[in-house]
Design a protein around this motif. Structure first.
Motif, PDB file in Angstrom:
ATOM      1  N   LYS A 183      16.550  24.065   0.892  1.00  0.00           N
ATOM      2  CA  LYS A 183      15.983  22.712   0.974  1.00  0.00           C
ATOM      3  C   LYS A 183      16.252  21.964  -0.329  1.00  0.00           C
ATOM      4  CE  LYS A 183      11.890  20.815   3.201  1.00  0.00           C
ATOM      5  NZ  LYS A 183      12.468  20.592   4.533  1.00  0.00           N
ATOM      6  N   ILE A 184      17.416  21.337  -0.422  1.00  0.00           N
ATOM      7  CA  ILE A 184      17.799  20.640  -1.642  1.00  0.00           C
ATOM      8  C   ILE A 184      18.149  19.189  -1.324  1.00  0.00           C
ATOM      9  CG2 ILE A 184      18.580  22.685  -2.903  1.00  0.00           C
ATOM     10  CD1 ILE A 184      21.440  22.038  -2.063  1.00  0.00           C
ATOM     11  N   GLY A 185      17.886  18.327  -2.300  1.00  0.00           N
ATOM     12  CA  GLY A 185      18.145  16.902  -2.121  1.00  0.00           C
ATOM     13  C   GLY A 185      19.600  16.601  -1.840  1.00  0.00           C
ATOM     14  N   ALA A 186      20.510  17.397  -2.426  1.00  0.00           N
ATOM     15  CA  ALA A 186      21.940  17.159  -2.239  1.00  0.00           C
ATOM     16  C   ALA A 186      22.308  17.173  -0.751  1.00  0.00           C
ATOM     17  CB  ALA A 186      22.749  18.205  -2.995  1.00  0.00           C
ATOM     18  N   ASN A 187      21.697  18.059   0.036  1.00  0.00           N
ATOM     19  CA  ASN A 187      21.953  18.099   1.478  1.00  0.00           C
ATOM     20  C   ASN A 187      21.525  16.799   2.150  1.00  0.00           C
ATOM     21  OD1 ASN A 187      23.257  20.490   2.170  1.00  0.00           O
ATOM     22  ND2 ASN A 187      21.358  21.666   2.087  1.00  0.00           N
ATOM     23  N   TYR A 188      20.417  16.262   1.671  1.00  0.00           N
ATOM     24  CA  TYR A 188      19.908  15.024   2.274  1.00  0.00           C
ATOM     25  C   TYR A 188      20.816  13.841   1.944  1.00  0.00           C
ATOM     26  CZ  TYR A 188      15.749  16.982   4.268  1.00  0.00           C
ATOM     27  OH  TYR A 188      14.899  17.678   5.069  1.00  0.00           O
ATOM     28  N   ALA A 189      21.324  13.805   0.712  1.00  0.00           N
ATOM     29  CA  ALA A 189      22.244  12.724   0.330  1.00  0.00           C
ATOM     30  C   ALA A 189      23.466  12.753   1.244  1.00  0.00           C
ATOM     31  CB  ALA A 189      22.651  12.870  -1.133  1.00  0.00           C
ATOM     32  N   MET A 190      23.933  13.965   1.577  1.00  0.00           N
ATOM     33  CA  MET A 190      25.091  14.115   2.456  1.00  0.00           C
ATOM     34  C   MET A 190      24.812  13.613   3.874  1.00  0.00           C
ATOM     35  SD  MET A 190      27.624  15.416   0.796  1.00  0.00           S
ATOM     36  CE  MET A 190      28.723  16.179   1.995  1.00  0.00           C
ATOM     37  N   GLY A 191      23.549  13.517   4.233  1.00  0.00           N
ATOM     38  CA  GLY A 191      23.202  13.100   5.589  1.00  0.00           C
ATOM     39  C   GLY A 191      22.870  11.621   5.707  1.00  0.00           C
ATOM     40  N   LEU A 192      22.882  10.908   4.593  1.00  0.00           N
ATOM     41  CA  LEU A 192      22.445   9.500   4.633  1.00  0.00           C
ATOM     42  C   LEU A 192      23.372   8.625   5.479  1.00  0.00           C
ATOM     43  CD1 LEU A 192      21.230   9.016   0.936  1.00  0.00           C
ATOM     44  CD2 LEU A 192      19.829   9.298   2.987  1.00  0.00           C
ATOM     45  N   ALA A 193      24.684   8.879   5.384  1.00  0.00           N
ATOM     46  CA  ALA A 193      25.638   8.058   6.143  1.00  0.00           C
ATOM     47  C   ALA A 193      25.418   8.230   7.645  1.00  0.00           C
ATOM     48  CB  ALA A 193      27.073   8.421   5.758  1.00  0.00           C
ATOM     49  N   ALA A 194      25.224   9.474   8.061  1.00  0.00           N
ATOM     50  CA  ALA A 194      25.001   9.739   9.487  1.00  0.00           C
ATOM     51  C   ALA A 194      23.702   9.091   9.961  1.00  0.00           C
ATOM     52  CB  ALA A 194      24.964  11.248   9.737  1.00  0.00           C
ATOM     53  N   GLY A 195      22.668   9.227   9.142  1.00  0.00           N
ATOM     54  CA  GLY A 195      21.371   8.641   9.501  1.00  0.00           C
ATOM     55  C   GLY A 195      21.452   7.137   9.640  1.00  0.00           C
ATOM     56  N   GLN A 196      22.188   6.526   8.721  1.00  0.00           N
ATOM     57  CA  GLN A 196      22.322   5.072   8.762  1.00  0.00           C
ATOM     58  C   GLN A 196      23.104   4.625  10.002  1.00  0.00           C
ATOM     59  OE1 GLN A 196      24.356   3.179   5.439  1.00  0.00           O
ATOM     60  NE2 GLN A 196      22.664   1.726   5.358  1.00  0.00           N
ATOM     61  N   GLU A 197      24.170   5.349  10.310  1.00  0.00           N
ATOM     62  CA  GLU A 197      24.935   4.975  11.515  1.00  0.00           C
ATOM     63  C   GLU A 197      24.076   5.109  12.771  1.00  0.00           C
ATOM     64  OE1 GLU A 197      29.015   5.919  11.828  1.00  0.00           O
ATOM     65  OE2 GLU A 197      29.028   5.664  14.019  1.00  0.00           O
ATOM     66  N   ALA A 198      23.279   6.171  12.817  1.00  0.00           N
ATOM     67  CA  ALA A 198      22.381   6.343  13.972  1.00  0.00           C
ATOM     68  C   ALA A 198      21.455   5.127  14.107  1.00  0.00           C
ATOM     69  CB  ALA A 198      21.570   7.628  13.820  1.00  0.00           C
TER      70      ALA A 198
END
Ligand SMILES: *Cc1c(COP(=O)(O)O)cnc(C)c1O
Length: 339
Positions: A183-198
Protein backbone atom coordinates in the motif's frame (compact mmCIF):
# COMPACT_ATOMS: atom_id res chain seq x y z
CA UNK A 1 -23.57 22.99 16.24
CA UNK A 2 -25.02 19.79 14.82
CA UNK A 3 -22.82 18.16 12.22
CA UNK A 4 -24.47 16.98 9.02
CA UNK A 5 -22.81 13.56 8.78
CA UNK A 6 -25.40 12.29 6.30
CA UNK A 7 -24.05 14.38 3.46
CA UNK A 8 -20.37 13.84 4.12
CA UNK A 9 -18.27 12.32 1.42
CA UNK A 10 -14.93 10.59 1.71
CA UNK A 11 -12.80 13.69 2.34
CA UNK A 12 -10.49 15.27 4.84
CA UNK A 13 -12.38 16.88 7.69
CA UNK A 14 -10.05 18.40 10.25
CA UNK A 15 -9.79 17.04 13.77
CA UNK A 16 -7.77 18.63 16.54
CA UNK A 17 -5.02 16.13 17.21
CA UNK A 18 -2.64 13.89 15.34
CA UNK A 19 0.04 11.55 16.66
CA UNK A 20 3.63 11.46 15.39
CA UNK A 21 6.77 9.46 15.84
CA UNK A 22 10.24 9.99 14.36
CA UNK A 23 12.80 7.37 13.39
CA UNK A 24 16.41 8.54 13.78
CA UNK A 25 19.79 6.91 14.41
CA UNK A 26 18.33 3.47 13.83
CA UNK A 27 15.47 3.68 16.34
CA UNK A 28 11.93 4.89 16.86
CA UNK A 29 11.43 7.77 19.31
CA UNK A 30 8.49 8.47 21.64
CA UNK A 31 4.96 9.19 20.42
CA UNK A 32 4.24 12.90 20.22
CA UNK A 33 0.86 14.61 20.18
CA UNK A 34 0.49 17.43 17.67
CA UNK A 35 -2.20 19.99 16.85
CA UNK A 36 -0.38 21.15 13.72
CA UNK A 37 -1.77 20.13 10.33
CA UNK A 38 1.61 20.57 8.64
CA UNK A 39 5.00 18.96 8.32
CA UNK A 40 8.20 20.78 7.46
CA UNK A 41 10.24 18.97 4.82
CA UNK A 42 13.69 19.55 3.40
CA UNK A 43 13.60 20.34 -0.33
CA UNK A 44 15.73 17.24 -0.97
CA UNK A 45 13.66 14.94 1.30
CA UNK A 46 13.68 11.37 -0.02
CA UNK A 47 9.88 11.12 -0.18
CA UNK A 48 9.53 14.12 -2.50
CA UNK A 49 11.83 12.70 -5.15
CA UNK A 50 11.76 8.93 -4.80
CA UNK A 51 8.33 8.44 -3.24
CA UNK A 52 9.55 6.45 -0.25
CA UNK A 53 6.14 6.48 1.41
CA UNK A 54 3.53 4.01 2.58
CA UNK A 55 0.17 4.40 4.26
CA UNK A 56 -2.69 2.52 5.86
CA UNK A 57 -6.42 3.04 6.17
CA UNK A 58 -8.66 1.70 8.92
CA UNK A 59 -11.80 2.82 10.70
CA UNK A 60 -13.33 3.32 14.12
CA UNK A 61 -17.10 2.91 14.50
CA UNK A 62 -19.45 4.18 17.19
CA UNK A 63 -21.71 1.31 18.25
CA UNK A 64 -25.27 1.31 19.45
CA UNK A 65 -23.82 0.85 22.96
CA UNK A 66 -21.88 4.12 22.57
CA UNK A 67 -18.53 2.32 22.51
CA UNK A 68 -15.95 2.95 19.81
CA UNK A 69 -14.54 -0.05 17.95
CA UNK A 70 -11.49 -0.20 15.70
CA UNK A 71 -11.74 -2.93 13.09
CA UNK A 72 -8.85 -5.42 12.69
CA UNK A 73 -6.06 -3.05 13.77
CA UNK A 74 -3.42 -5.84 13.88
CA UNK A 75 -3.97 -6.69 10.23
CA UNK A 76 -3.27 -3.08 9.25
CA UNK A 77 -0.16 -3.06 11.45
CA UNK A 78 1.14 -6.20 9.74
CA UNK A 79 0.36 -4.93 6.26
CA UNK A 80 2.20 -1.67 6.95
CA UNK A 81 5.21 -3.76 7.93
CA UNK A 82 5.07 -5.52 4.56
CA UNK A 83 4.85 -2.15 2.80
CA UNK A 84 7.83 -0.87 4.80
CA UNK A 85 9.81 -3.94 3.85
CA UNK A 86 8.84 -3.57 0.20
CA UNK A 87 10.33 -0.09 -0.13
CA UNK A 88 13.07 -0.55 2.47
CA UNK A 89 11.75 1.59 5.29
CA UNK A 90 12.19 0.52 8.93
CA UNK A 91 9.23 -1.62 9.99
CA UNK A 92 6.87 0.08 12.39
CA UNK A 93 6.58 -2.32 15.37
CA UNK A 94 3.00 -3.64 15.78
CA UNK A 95 2.78 -2.23 19.33
CA UNK A 96 3.96 1.19 18.22
CA UNK A 97 1.44 1.19 15.37
CA UNK A 98 -1.40 0.10 17.66
CA UNK A 99 -0.52 2.62 20.35
CA UNK A 100 -0.32 5.47 17.84
CA UNK A 101 -3.66 4.56 16.25
CA UNK A 102 -5.46 4.08 19.56
CA UNK A 103 -4.02 7.35 20.88
CA UNK A 104 -5.16 9.26 17.78
CA UNK A 105 -8.68 7.83 18.13
CA UNK A 106 -8.91 8.53 21.87
CA UNK A 107 -7.63 12.09 21.52
CA UNK A 108 -10.27 12.80 18.88
CA UNK A 109 -12.98 10.71 20.57
CA UNK A 110 -15.63 13.42 20.18
CA UNK A 111 -15.18 13.31 16.40
CA UNK A 112 -16.25 9.67 16.09
CA UNK A 113 -19.61 10.04 14.32
CA UNK A 114 -22.70 8.85 16.19
CA UNK A 115 -24.25 5.44 15.65
CA UNK A 116 -26.49 5.27 12.56
CA UNK A 117 -25.16 8.54 11.16
CA UNK A 118 -23.79 6.57 8.21
CA UNK A 119 -20.36 8.03 8.92
CA UNK A 120 -17.29 6.66 10.70
CA UNK A 121 -13.85 7.78 11.80
CA UNK A 122 -11.29 7.03 9.10
CA UNK A 123 -7.76 6.57 10.46
CA UNK A 124 -4.84 7.35 8.20
CA UNK A 125 -1.34 6.30 9.30
CA UNK A 126 1.38 7.48 6.92
CA UNK A 127 5.16 6.95 6.96
CA UNK A 128 7.76 8.62 4.77
CA UNK A 129 11.52 9.07 4.36
CA UNK A 130 12.57 12.60 5.32
CA UNK A 131 16.36 12.53 4.90
CA UNK A 132 17.74 15.13 2.43
CA UNK A 133 19.45 13.29 -0.44
CA UNK A 134 19.97 13.22 -4.17
CA UNK A 135 21.44 9.77 -4.68
CA UNK A 136 18.89 6.97 -4.87
CA UNK A 137 18.90 4.93 -1.67
CA UNK A 138 16.64 4.45 1.34
CA UNK A 139 16.41 7.41 3.75
CA UNK A 140 17.97 7.31 7.23
CA UNK A 141 15.20 9.27 8.93
CA UNK A 142 11.46 8.67 8.83
CA UNK A 143 8.30 10.23 10.16
CA UNK A 144 5.18 8.28 11.11
CA UNK A 145 1.99 10.34 11.41
CA UNK A 146 -1.50 9.14 12.33
CA UNK A 147 -4.40 11.48 11.71
CA UNK A 148 -8.14 10.88 11.63
CA UNK A 149 -11.08 12.29 9.68
CA UNK A 150 -14.80 11.64 10.14
CA UNK A 151 -15.95 10.49 6.72
CA UNK A 152 -19.03 9.42 4.79
CA UNK A 153 -19.21 6.86 1.97
CA UNK A 154 -16.37 6.52 -0.56
CA UNK A 155 -18.71 6.18 -3.52
CA UNK A 156 -21.76 8.40 -3.83
CA UNK A 157 -24.79 6.61 -2.46
CA UNK A 158 -22.68 4.22 -0.38
CA UNK A 159 -24.09 0.72 -0.40
CA UNK A 160 -27.51 1.69 -1.72
CA UNK A 161 -26.49 2.67 -5.26
CA UNK A 162 -24.56 0.41 -7.61
CA UNK A 163 -22.18 2.29 -9.89
CA UNK A 164 -20.53 1.65 -13.26
CA UNK A 165 -16.79 0.93 -13.59
CA UNK A 166 -14.41 1.43 -16.51
CA UNK A 167 -12.15 -1.26 -17.92
CA UNK A 168 -9.37 -0.56 -20.40
CA UNK A 169 -6.14 -2.26 -21.46
CA UNK A 170 -4.46 1.13 -21.74
CA UNK A 171 -3.77 1.42 -18.04
CA UNK A 172 -1.47 -0.35 -15.61
CA UNK A 173 -0.33 0.49 -12.15
CA UNK A 174 3.14 0.29 -10.64
CA UNK A 175 4.85 -3.07 -10.23
CA UNK A 176 4.33 -4.83 -6.91
CA UNK A 177 7.98 -4.71 -5.70
CA UNK A 178 8.52 -8.46 -5.64
CA UNK A 179 6.93 -8.91 -2.21
CA UNK A 180 3.29 -8.88 -3.32
CA UNK A 181 1.25 -5.74 -3.67
CA UNK A 182 1.91 -3.10 -1.02
CA UNK A 183 0.00 0.00 0.00
CA UNK A 184 2.18 2.83 -1.29
CA UNK A 185 1.33 6.25 -2.68
CA UNK A 186 3.37 5.60 -5.83
CA UNK A 187 0.79 2.97 -6.91
CA UNK A 188 -1.98 5.50 -6.48
CA UNK A 189 -0.17 8.14 -8.55
CA UNK A 190 0.06 5.53 -11.33
CA UNK A 191 -3.71 5.12 -11.22
CA UNK A 192 -4.67 8.79 -11.43
CA UNK A 193 -4.84 8.89 -15.24
CA UNK A 194 -7.16 5.89 -15.37
CA UNK A 195 -9.35 7.30 -12.61
CA UNK A 196 -9.64 10.62 -14.36
CA UNK A 197 -10.57 9.02 -17.68
CA UNK A 198 -13.25 6.97 -15.93
CA UNK A 199 -14.75 10.11 -14.40
CA UNK A 200 -14.69 11.94 -17.72
CA UNK A 201 -16.75 9.10 -19.17
CA UNK A 202 -19.25 9.26 -16.33
CA UNK A 203 -17.97 6.02 -14.79
CA UNK A 204 -17.14 5.91 -11.13
CA UNK A 205 -13.82 4.05 -10.98
CA UNK A 206 -11.18 2.33 -13.12
CA UNK A 207 -10.91 -1.42 -13.07
CA UNK A 208 -7.65 -3.24 -13.84
CA UNK A 209 -6.67 -6.37 -15.70
CA UNK A 210 -3.41 -8.18 -15.00
CA UNK A 211 -0.56 -6.13 -16.43
CA UNK A 212 1.17 -9.01 -18.22
CA UNK A 213 -1.54 -10.80 -20.21
CA UNK A 214 -4.52 -8.48 -19.87
CA UNK A 215 -6.81 -11.47 -19.59
CA UNK A 216 -7.42 -11.81 -15.87
CA UNK A 217 -9.41 -9.61 -13.49
CA UNK A 218 -7.41 -7.77 -10.84
CA UNK A 219 -9.04 -5.05 -8.79
CA UNK A 220 -10.44 -1.53 -8.86
CA UNK A 221 -8.62 1.72 -8.23
CA UNK A 222 -8.70 1.61 -4.45
CA UNK A 223 -10.76 -1.46 -3.69
CA UNK A 224 -10.72 -5.21 -4.25
CA UNK A 225 -13.16 -6.96 -6.54
CA UNK A 226 -15.49 -9.81 -5.70
CA UNK A 227 -18.32 -11.45 -7.57
CA UNK A 228 -21.22 -13.67 -6.65
CA UNK A 229 -22.22 -16.65 -8.73
CA UNK A 230 -25.04 -18.72 -7.27
CA UNK A 231 -23.98 -19.30 -3.69
CA UNK A 232 -20.27 -18.71 -4.31
CA UNK A 233 -18.11 -15.71 -3.36
CA UNK A 234 -15.36 -15.37 -5.98
CA UNK A 235 -12.35 -13.09 -5.72
CA UNK A 236 -9.11 -12.87 -7.75
CA UNK A 237 -5.93 -14.57 -6.62
CA UNK A 238 -3.03 -12.45 -7.85
CA UNK A 239 0.23 -11.17 -6.39
CA UNK A 240 -0.49 -7.70 -7.76
CA UNK A 241 -3.86 -7.30 -6.04
CA UNK A 242 -3.59 -5.42 -2.75
CA UNK A 243 -4.56 -7.88 0.03
CA UNK A 244 -7.70 -6.15 1.30
CA UNK A 245 -8.60 -6.82 4.91
CA UNK A 246 -12.25 -6.13 4.07
CA UNK A 247 -12.16 -8.73 1.28
CA UNK A 248 -10.59 -11.34 3.59
CA UNK A 249 -13.25 -10.54 6.22
CA UNK A 250 -16.11 -10.84 3.72
CA UNK A 251 -14.75 -14.18 2.47
CA UNK A 252 -14.61 -15.46 6.05
CA UNK A 253 -18.14 -14.22 6.77
CA UNK A 254 -19.40 -15.78 3.52
CA UNK A 255 -17.94 -19.17 4.38
CA UNK A 256 -18.36 -19.37 8.13
CA UNK A 257 -21.49 -17.31 8.79
CA UNK A 258 -23.55 -17.32 5.60
CA UNK A 259 -22.97 -20.88 4.37
CA UNK A 260 -21.52 -19.74 1.06
CA UNK A 261 -18.67 -21.25 -0.91
CA UNK A 262 -15.52 -19.17 -1.41
CA UNK A 263 -13.21 -19.32 -4.40
CA UNK A 264 -9.99 -17.33 -4.51
CA UNK A 265 -8.59 -17.96 -7.96
CA UNK A 266 -7.61 -16.44 -11.24
CA UNK A 267 -10.67 -14.99 -12.95
CA UNK A 268 -10.79 -14.66 -16.72
CA UNK A 269 -12.20 -11.42 -18.08
CA UNK A 270 -14.82 -13.40 -20.04
CA UNK A 271 -16.17 -14.80 -16.78
CA UNK A 272 -17.60 -11.38 -15.94
CA UNK A 273 -20.52 -12.28 -18.20
CA UNK A 274 -21.46 -15.19 -15.90
CA UNK A 275 -21.63 -13.42 -12.54
CA UNK A 276 -24.90 -12.62 -10.77
CA UNK A 277 -23.57 -9.78 -8.60
CA UNK A 278 -20.32 -7.85 -8.27
CA UNK A 279 -18.87 -5.43 -5.79
CA UNK A 280 -15.84 -3.36 -4.88
CA UNK A 281 -14.73 -3.75 -1.27
CA UNK A 282 -12.35 -1.98 1.06
CA UNK A 283 -12.21 -0.03 4.32
CA UNK A 284 -13.31 3.15 2.57
CA UNK A 285 -15.67 1.51 0.08
CA UNK A 286 -17.09 -1.11 2.53
CA UNK A 287 -19.06 -2.84 -0.22
CA UNK A 288 -19.83 -0.67 -3.20
CA UNK A 289 -22.02 -2.67 -5.55
CA UNK A 290 -21.02 -2.54 -9.22
CA UNK A 291 -23.87 -1.97 -11.67
CA UNK A 292 -21.78 -2.73 -14.75
CA UNK A 293 -18.21 -2.91 -16.01
CA UNK A 294 -17.76 -1.10 -19.30
CA UNK A 295 -14.91 -2.33 -21.50
CA UNK A 296 -14.14 0.92 -23.32
CA UNK A 297 -11.73 -0.79 -25.76
CA UNK A 298 -14.41 -3.13 -27.13
CA UNK A 299 -17.57 -1.31 -25.99
CA UNK A 300 -18.73 -4.46 -24.24
CA UNK A 301 -20.91 -4.02 -21.15
CA UNK A 302 -20.91 -6.57 -18.34
CA UNK A 303 -24.10 -5.81 -16.44
CA UNK A 304 -24.66 -6.97 -12.84
CA UNK A 305 -27.51 -4.69 -11.80
CA UNK A 306 -30.00 -3.16 -14.22
CA UNK A 307 -31.73 -0.93 -11.66
CA UNK A 308 -28.54 0.20 -9.82
CA UNK A 309 -29.72 -1.71 -6.72
CA UNK A 310 -27.40 -3.99 -4.75
CA UNK A 311 -28.03 -7.73 -5.07
CA UNK A 312 -29.34 -9.98 -2.28
CA UNK A 313 -26.05 -11.73 -1.49
CA UNK A 314 -24.15 -8.44 -1.43
CA UNK A 315 -26.76 -7.15 0.99
CA UNK A 316 -26.32 -10.13 3.33
CA UNK A 317 -22.55 -9.69 3.33
CA UNK A 318 -22.78 -5.96 3.85
CA UNK A 319 -25.19 -6.26 6.75
CA UNK A 320 -23.14 -8.93 8.48
CA UNK A 321 -19.90 -6.98 8.20
CA UNK A 322 -21.54 -3.75 9.40
CA UNK A 323 -23.21 -5.68 12.20
CA UNK A 324 -19.85 -6.80 13.54
CA UNK A 325 -18.24 -3.38 13.08
CA UNK A 326 -21.03 -1.61 14.98
CA UNK A 327 -21.23 -4.22 17.72
CA UNK A 328 -24.69 -5.49 16.76
CA UNK A 329 -23.57 -8.97 15.77
CA UNK A 330 -21.34 -11.02 18.05
CA UNK A 331 -17.69 -10.49 17.15
CA UNK A 332 -16.83 -14.17 17.23
CA UNK A 333 -13.64 -13.67 15.21
CA UNK A 334 -12.27 -11.11 17.70
CA UNK A 335 -11.89 -8.45 15.02
CA UNK A 336 -12.78 -5.39 17.10
CA UNK A 337 -10.60 -3.42 19.49
CA UNK A 338 -12.96 -1.66 21.88
CA UNK A 339 -11.66 1.74 22.96
C1 LIG B 1 -6.37 -0.23 0.75
C2 LIG B 1 -6.65 -0.86 -0.55
C3 LIG B 1 -7.69 -1.78 -0.72
C4 LIG B 1 -8.65 -2.13 0.39
O1 LIG B 1 -8.03 -2.75 1.48
P1 LIG B 1 -8.75 -2.78 2.91
O2 LIG B 1 -7.75 -3.42 3.81
O3 LIG B 1 -9.96 -3.58 2.77
O4 LIG B 1 -9.04 -1.37 3.26
C5 LIG B 1 -7.86 -2.35 -1.97
N1 LIG B 1 -7.07 -2.04 -3.02
C6 LIG B 1 -6.07 -1.15 -2.90
C7 LIG B 1 -5.23 -0.83 -4.09
C8 LIG B 1 -5.83 -0.53 -1.66
O5 LIG B 1 -4.83 0.37 -1.56
Amino acid sequence: MKIDYQNRGFSYYPTKYNVRCSYKNGEWGKLRISTSKNVTLHIAACVLHYAQEAFEGLKAFRGKDGKARIFRIDENAKRLQRSCEGIRMPKVPVDLFNNAVIKAVKLNEKDIPPYESGASLYIRPVIFGSTPMIGVRPADEYELIVFVSAVGPYFKGGFTTASPFMLSRKFDRAAPCGTGSIKIGANYAMGLAAGQEAHERGLSQAFYLDAKEKTYIEECGAANFFAIKGNTYITPNSSSVLPSITNASLAEIAEKCLGMKVEKRRILLDELAEFDEAGACGTAAVISPISEIVDIDTDKHYVFSKDAKPGAKCKNLYEYLRGIQYGEIEDKFGWNTII
